[in-house]
Design a protein around this motif. Structure first.
Motif, short mmCIF file in Angstrom:
data_model
loop_
_atom_site.label_atom_id
_atom_site.label_comp_id
_atom_site.label_asym_id
_atom_site.label_seq_id
_atom_site.Cartn_x
_atom_site.Cartn_y
_atom_site.Cartn_z
N PRO A 63 0.82 -1.21 0.00
CA PRO A 63 0.00 0.00 0.00
C PRO A 63 0.86 1.27 0.00
CG PRO A 63 -0.79 -1.57 1.63
CD PRO A 63 0.52 -2.09 1.15
N ALA A 64 0.47 2.23 -0.80
CA ALA A 64 1.15 3.53 -0.82
C ALA A 64 0.54 4.40 0.27
CB ALA A 64 1.00 4.19 -2.19
N SER A 65 0.80 4.01 1.51
CA SER A 65 0.26 4.70 2.67
C SER A 65 1.10 4.32 3.88
CB SER A 65 -1.22 4.31 2.90
OG SER A 65 -1.33 2.91 3.13
N GLY A 66 0.90 5.05 4.96
CA GLY A 66 1.66 4.74 6.17
C GLY A 66 3.15 4.94 5.94
N THR A 67 3.92 3.94 6.34
CA THR A 67 5.37 4.00 6.16
C THR A 67 5.82 2.94 5.17
OG1 THR A 67 5.76 2.55 8.05
CG2 THR A 67 5.81 4.92 8.47
N VAL A 68 6.80 3.30 4.37
CA VAL A 68 7.45 2.38 3.43
C VAL A 68 8.93 2.35 3.79
CG1 VAL A 68 8.10 2.01 1.01
CG2 VAL A 68 5.77 2.73 1.58
N PRO A 69 9.53 1.17 3.95
CA PRO A 69 10.91 1.11 4.43
C PRO A 69 11.92 1.62 3.42
CG PRO A 69 10.15 -1.07 3.81
CD PRO A 69 8.94 -0.17 3.75
N TYR A 70 12.93 2.30 3.93
CA TYR A 70 14.11 2.62 3.11
C TYR A 70 14.88 1.31 2.95
CZ TYR A 70 17.93 5.44 1.24
OH TYR A 70 18.86 6.01 0.40
N PRO A 71 15.16 0.89 1.72
CA PRO A 71 15.74 -0.44 1.53
C PRO A 71 17.22 -0.50 1.90
CG PRO A 71 15.59 0.69 -0.57
CD PRO A 71 14.90 1.58 0.44
N PRO A 72 17.71 -1.69 2.15
CA PRO A 72 19.15 -1.86 2.41
C PRO A 72 19.95 -1.76 1.12
CG PRO A 72 18.07 -3.99 2.37
CD PRO A 72 16.98 -2.96 2.24
N ALA A 73 21.25 -1.71 1.26
CA ALA A 73 22.21 -1.81 0.15
C ALA A 73 22.13 -0.65 -0.83
CB ALA A 73 22.04 -3.14 -0.60
N THR A 74 21.70 0.53 -0.36
CA THR A 74 21.68 1.70 -1.24
C THR A 74 21.86 2.96 -0.42
OG1 THR A 74 20.44 2.89 -2.95
CG2 THR A 74 19.17 2.03 -1.12
N ASP A 75 22.46 3.96 -1.06
CA ASP A 75 22.53 5.32 -0.52
C ASP A 75 21.87 6.30 -1.48
OD1 ASP A 75 24.05 4.73 1.88
OD2 ASP A 75 25.77 4.38 0.56
N ASP A 76 21.12 5.77 -2.46
CA ASP A 76 20.56 6.64 -3.50
C ASP A 76 19.22 6.07 -3.98
OD1 ASP A 76 20.50 8.85 -5.18
OD2 ASP A 76 21.73 7.91 -6.75
N LEU A 77 18.22 6.13 -3.10
CA LEU A 77 16.87 5.64 -3.41
C LEU A 77 16.11 6.74 -4.14
CD1 LEU A 77 14.64 3.45 -3.00
CD2 LEU A 77 14.01 4.74 -0.93
N VAL A 205 12.84 12.85 -11.39
CA VAL A 205 13.20 11.81 -10.42
C VAL A 205 14.40 12.27 -9.61
CG1 VAL A 205 12.25 9.99 -11.88
CG2 VAL A 205 14.67 10.55 -12.05
N ALA A 206 14.39 11.94 -8.32
CA ALA A 206 15.46 12.39 -7.44
C ALA A 206 15.48 11.51 -6.20
CB ALA A 206 15.27 13.86 -7.06
N ALA A 207 16.45 11.77 -5.34
CA ALA A 207 16.69 10.91 -4.19
C ALA A 207 15.70 11.18 -3.07
CB ALA A 207 18.10 11.09 -3.69
N LEU A 208 15.40 10.12 -2.32
CA LEU A 208 14.61 10.19 -1.10
C LEU A 208 15.51 9.89 0.10
CD1 LEU A 208 11.48 8.18 -2.28
CD2 LEU A 208 11.53 10.63 -1.73
N SER A 209 15.16 10.49 1.23
CA SER A 209 15.88 10.25 2.48
C SER A 209 14.93 9.67 3.52
CB SER A 209 16.46 11.56 3.02
OG SER A 209 17.38 12.12 2.10
N ARG A 210 15.47 9.02 4.51
CA ARG A 210 14.65 8.51 5.60
C ARG A 210 13.91 9.65 6.27
NH1 ARG A 210 19.28 5.76 5.12
NH2 ARG A 210 19.25 3.48 5.21
N GLY A 211 12.62 9.46 6.48
CA GLY A 211 11.80 10.49 7.09
C GLY A 211 11.08 11.39 6.10
N ASP A 212 11.38 11.28 4.82
CA ASP A 212 10.71 12.11 3.82
C ASP A 212 9.23 11.78 3.75
OD1 ASP A 212 12.87 13.60 3.05
OD2 ASP A 212 13.30 12.46 1.22
N ARG A 213 8.40 12.82 3.62
CA ARG A 213 6.96 12.68 3.41
C ARG A 213 6.68 12.82 1.92
NH1 ARG A 213 5.14 17.01 4.94
NH2 ARG A 213 7.08 18.01 5.57
N VAL A 214 6.10 11.82 1.33
CA VAL A 214 5.90 11.75 -0.12
C VAL A 214 4.41 11.73 -0.42
CG1 VAL A 214 6.45 10.47 -2.23
CG2 VAL A 214 8.04 10.40 -0.29
N ARG A 215 3.98 12.64 -1.29
CA ARG A 215 2.60 12.67 -1.78
C ARG A 215 2.63 12.64 -3.30
NH1 ARG A 215 -0.08 17.12 -1.53
NH2 ARG A 215 -2.10 16.11 -1.56
N GLY A 216 1.67 11.96 -3.89
CA GLY A 216 1.61 11.92 -5.34
C GLY A 216 0.22 11.57 -5.82
N GLY A 217 0.02 11.68 -7.12
CA GLY A 217 -1.28 11.32 -7.64
C GLY A 217 -1.40 11.56 -9.12
#
Length: 229
Positions: A63-77, A205-217
């Motif tokens: 679901p595109a809601s709540g929290t989505v985990p920042y994945p391992p093995a990357t510094d550039d999501l 397209v650009a990088a996301l950081s932990r804690g970022d609030r993302v809205r789209g539609g």
């Protein structure tokens, strides 16, 4: 009755707007570089390139809601907002004129990408699977049945991060419209009910950081809001 040597995995599903019933996900296909401006920002020529596809596991859909985990093995999501097409029937070698009859509904999703792993794979000529197909890499809004909406070519597709607009375009900016995408894909694999198609992303397209609030539609289709955990 057949039995299994281990417990059978659960079928991934998506919510349907306004209903208790859910949509079962069979496979997930993604179209690469289907907006001209995004193709150019990624270093390609949109005038010359036919559509190409990659896949994600069905259970990467969350679901595109709540929290989505920042994945391992990357510094550039990276974020890539996309119109998602859900198929209610399938077939092979489908003509563009017949393709829209397969569509059951639409949602809005994120094609999350470990861009550093993708760049490494490109540089070494290796597959990008781990850059695109990781856990929770395909968040998606609830689906809206196609029979209840009119999909306008001038509908805006957009994404904000922490309140700042990052991506914006129109569905009519697609190089390959939905009917052509379905037709091309059906020449490569037989499509079936339950398949999802992520139809490409506009520029920005650009990088996301932990804690970022993302809205789209996509205006008139669906919106989502989530936080990168």
């Amino acid at each position: 009755m057949s039995s299994y040597v281990i417990s059978a995995p659960a079928t991934p599903t998506l919510a349907v707007a306004g209903q208790d019933s859910r949509f079962p996900v069979r496979r997930v296909f993604c179209v690469g570089r289907n907006y001209g401006a995004h193709a150019r920002e990624m270093g390609s020529d949109p005038e010359r390139e036919p559509p190409f596809f990659f896949t994600k596991p069905a259970d990467a859909v969350v679901p595109a809601s709540g929290t989505v985990p920042y994945p391992p093995a990357t510094d550039d999501l990276h974020h890539e907002v996309e119109l998602v097409v859900a198929l209610g029937s399938g077939g092979a070698d489908i003509a563009p004129a017949d393709a829209m009859a397969l569509v059951w509904g639409y949602g809005v999703g994120l094609d999350l990408t470990r861009r550093d792993l993708q760049a490494q794979a490109k540089n070494t000529g290796r597959p990008w699977d781990m850059a695109k197909g990781f856990d929770a890499s395909a968040p998606c809004s609830p689906l809206t049945p196609a029979t209840t909406l009119g999909l306008a070519q001038d509908a805006r597709i957009w994404l904000e991060v922490n309140g700042a607009l990052r991506q914006e375009g129109k569905l009519g900016d697609m190089i390959w419209p939905i009917a052509d995408v379905i037709s091309h894909l059906s020449r490569l694999v037989r499509l079936e009910a339950g398949d999802l198609i992520y139809t490409g992303t506009p520029a920005g397209v650009a990088a996301l950081s932990r804690g970022d609030r993302v809205r789209g539609g996509v205006d008139g289709v669906a919106q989502f809001a989530l936080t990168i955990a």
